[in-house]
Design an enzyme around this catalytic site. Structure first.
Site, PDB file in Angstrom:
ATOM      1  N   ILE A 114       5.899 -85.793-107.133  1.00  0.00           N
ATOM      2  CA  ILE A 114       7.204 -86.251-106.648  1.00  0.00           C
ATOM      3  C   ILE A 114       7.151 -86.815-105.230  1.00  0.00           C
ATOM      4  CG2 ILE A 114       9.495 -85.396-105.972  1.00  0.00           C
ATOM      5  CD1 ILE A 114       9.389 -83.549-108.391  1.00  0.00           C
ATOM      6  N   ASP A 115       6.424 -86.150-104.353  1.00  0.00           N
ATOM      7  CA  ASP A 115       6.449 -86.488-102.929  1.00  0.00           C
ATOM      8  C   ASP A 115       6.143 -87.949-102.617  1.00  0.00           C
ATOM      9  OD1 ASP A 115       7.023 -83.871-102.711  1.00  0.00           O
ATOM     10  OD2 ASP A 115       5.322 -83.312-101.466  1.00  0.00           O
ATOM     11  N   HIS A 152       5.876 -79.096-108.605  1.00  0.00           N
ATOM     12  CA  HIS A 152       7.068 -79.711-108.024  1.00  0.00           C
ATOM     13  C   HIS A 152       6.742 -80.778-106.995  1.00  0.00           C
ATOM     14  CE1 HIS A 152      11.012 -80.346-106.449  1.00  0.00           C
ATOM     15  NE2 HIS A 152      10.633 -79.980-105.256  1.00  0.00           N
ATOM     16  N   CYS A 153       5.618 -80.661-106.309  1.00  0.00           N
ATOM     17  CA  CYS A 153       5.410 -81.499-105.123  1.00  0.00           C
ATOM     18  C   CYS A 153       4.573 -82.748-105.356  1.00  0.00           C
ATOM     19  CB  CYS A 153       4.779 -80.660-104.006  1.00  0.00           C
ATOM     20  SG  CYS A 153       5.890 -79.406-103.338  1.00  0.00           S
ATOM     21  N   ILE A 154       3.352 -82.588-105.857  1.00  0.00           N
ATOM     22  CA  ILE A 154       2.410 -83.714-105.864  1.00  0.00           C
ATOM     23  C   ILE A 154       2.896 -84.888-106.713  1.00  0.00           C
ATOM     24  CG2 ILE A 154       0.031 -84.406-106.273  1.00  0.00           C
ATOM     25  CD1 ILE A 154      -0.829 -81.591-105.733  1.00  0.00           C
TER      26      ILE A 154
END
Length: 451
Positions: free
Chosen positions: A292-293, A288-290
């Site tokens: 998108i962030d 979910h993070c890398i």
């Protein structure tokens, strides 16, 4: 009445309730972040209420089941014995002393932040908000979201309550903070309770309440000055990883042309006891993070007339890796006098990393879609996914294929290197193996193509 006086009240203060484990805690969003958080609080004897809009999840949890592989049903059942309940009834927010929001924050089709889940959650909370509650956002987002989006919606509550600012507290206020999640699915080396918890409140009292809340389940809390500082902390952590993964991905592409084994190079560089941390190349970023962030921060930076060139370059390199995988597969097939169009390809592993049941932003989905567009007949095998249906971006509608009769495939494409696979046996039976993860390390065969 000052905030400190309110907090010292033996009957009403959240701080006192946390000490004696009578605080009612609500966690909104029972996915890969929210459900583990529920279990941590339950282990410390809190009565937890989980909220979700997915009735299927509510039904599974209410029956003592689990839909996350790494969370056994026995843990859910143990939490239920301690008072855990799951519901889609947001009117029960009024019974909570602390409300923690763990909802998705994806990107839209234009790689812009989609904060609709946060906004919808805030709108569901607002009618039931009451004085003295603390609301904490954990969803990864750009700096400013808590103050610019969440709080204005919450302050539209029918009682006219306002978020506590400065040092003042009254019967007409509630507390707000941001505390970024630090979940790492599949990581069994660091206990969740040993991961330090960053907390940034709208005012000092909100920060302290957040620290006290999380201090009941985490061994260390780290206060920062504002919600925006906490939001930026999360982005820095993941952009750091994104940029370094992009670096090794680019070096991998160069090393392939130069005939150098990038995995050997990384292993050698890792022997340096200072100034180097190993990152590894792959078929693209997942989770979910890398993935998108970086886009969250780049989007927000435009508001300040700032172009995050370095971050955007890293994002561009990582986004192109699935295309590199497909091109490498086409080249490998071509060397066997076969066309991509009409070839039978088995994709091995769908999860975004090994040994987990998490498909979020997995590069495997992009790779399958690209292969299909090139005319390939694609199957997949992954022990964690019996089917793949409709997601936010894809509608593949595929079923897991048994890992047998590999001779029927023109190519076996290793996208996720699950530990359960016998790679030596796979190479022995397959006609061609394209390896994106170095899963076949140490296996000598002309059938193997590294990409």
């Amino acid at each position: 009445m000052s905030t400190l006086e309110f907090i010292s009240s033996p009957s009403d203060s959240l701080a006192t309730k946390l000490d004696n484990r009578t605080a009612r805690i609500g966690v909104i969003g029972l996915g890969y972040v929210g459900l583990p958080l529920v279990l941590l609080f339950s282990e410390q004897d809190f009565r937890i209420t989980g909220f979700d809009i997915d009735d299927k999840k509510i039904d599974v949890l209410s029956k003592g089941g689990s839909y996350i592989v790494r969370i056994p049903e026995t843990e859910i059942q143990g939490a239920k014995r301690k008072g855990f309940t799951a519901t889609s009834d947001y009117s029960r927010i009024a019974d909570m002393d602390a409300i923690i929001i763990c909802v998705p924050t994806p990107l839209n089709d234009h790689h812009e932040p989609d904060l609709s889940f946060i906004a919808a959650t805030a709108e569901s909370i607002a009618p039931h908000l009451r004085s003295g509650q603390v609301v904490i956002l954990e969803s990864t987002t750009y700096p400013g979201t808590t103050e610019e989006l969440l709080i204005p919606i919450l302050e539209k509550n029918p009682l006219g309550l306002k978020a506590a600012r400065g040092d003042e507290y009254s019967k007409d206020t509630f507390f707000v903070a941001f505390s970024p999640e630090r979940e790492d699915p599949g990581n069994d080396t660091v206990a969740r309770c040993d991961i330090p918890k960053v907390v940034g409140g709208l005012n000092p009292q909100a920060t302290e309440l957040g620290r006290k809340l999380y201090g009941t389940i985490f061994h260390r809390t780290v206060p920062v000055s504002t919600p925006a500082a906490a939001e930026m902390t999360k982005l820095l952590e993941n952009i750091y990883r994104c940029v370094n993964i992009a670096l090794v991905n680019e070096l991998k592409l160069l090393s392939l042309r130069m005939g150098i084994d990038i995995w050997e190079v990384i292993a050698a560089a890792s022997t340096k006891p200072f100034g180097f941390q190993a990152f590894y190349p792959g078929p693209g970023l997942g989770g979910h993070c890398i993935p998108i962030d970086p886009f969250y921060l780049s989007w927000k930076a435009k508001e300040y007339d700032f172009h995050t060139r370095f971050i955007e370059l890293a994002g561009e390199i990582n986004l192109n890796m699935p295309y590199h995988v497909v091109q490498s597969t086409a080249t490998a097939l071509n060397k066997q006098c076969k066309s991509m169009n009409g070839s039978n390809i088995l994709v091995l592993g769908l999860a975004y990393k090994k040994d987990i049941d998490d498909l979020r932003e997995s590069p495997s989905l992009t790779i399958i879609e690209l292969l299909q567009k090139e005319g390939a007949q694609v199957s997949y095998n992954d022990p964690f996914f019996a089917t793949v249906g409709r997601g936010r971006k894809y509608n593949l509608e595929m079923k897991n294929t048994p890992l047998d009769n590999l001779k029927q495939y023109d190519c076996v494409l290793i996208v996720t290197d699950h530990s359960s696979y016998d790679y030596a046996a796979i190479v022995e039976e397959a006609n061609l193996v394209v390896d994106t993860r170095n899963a076949t390390k140490g296996i000598q065969s002309t059938k193997i193509v590294h990409c």
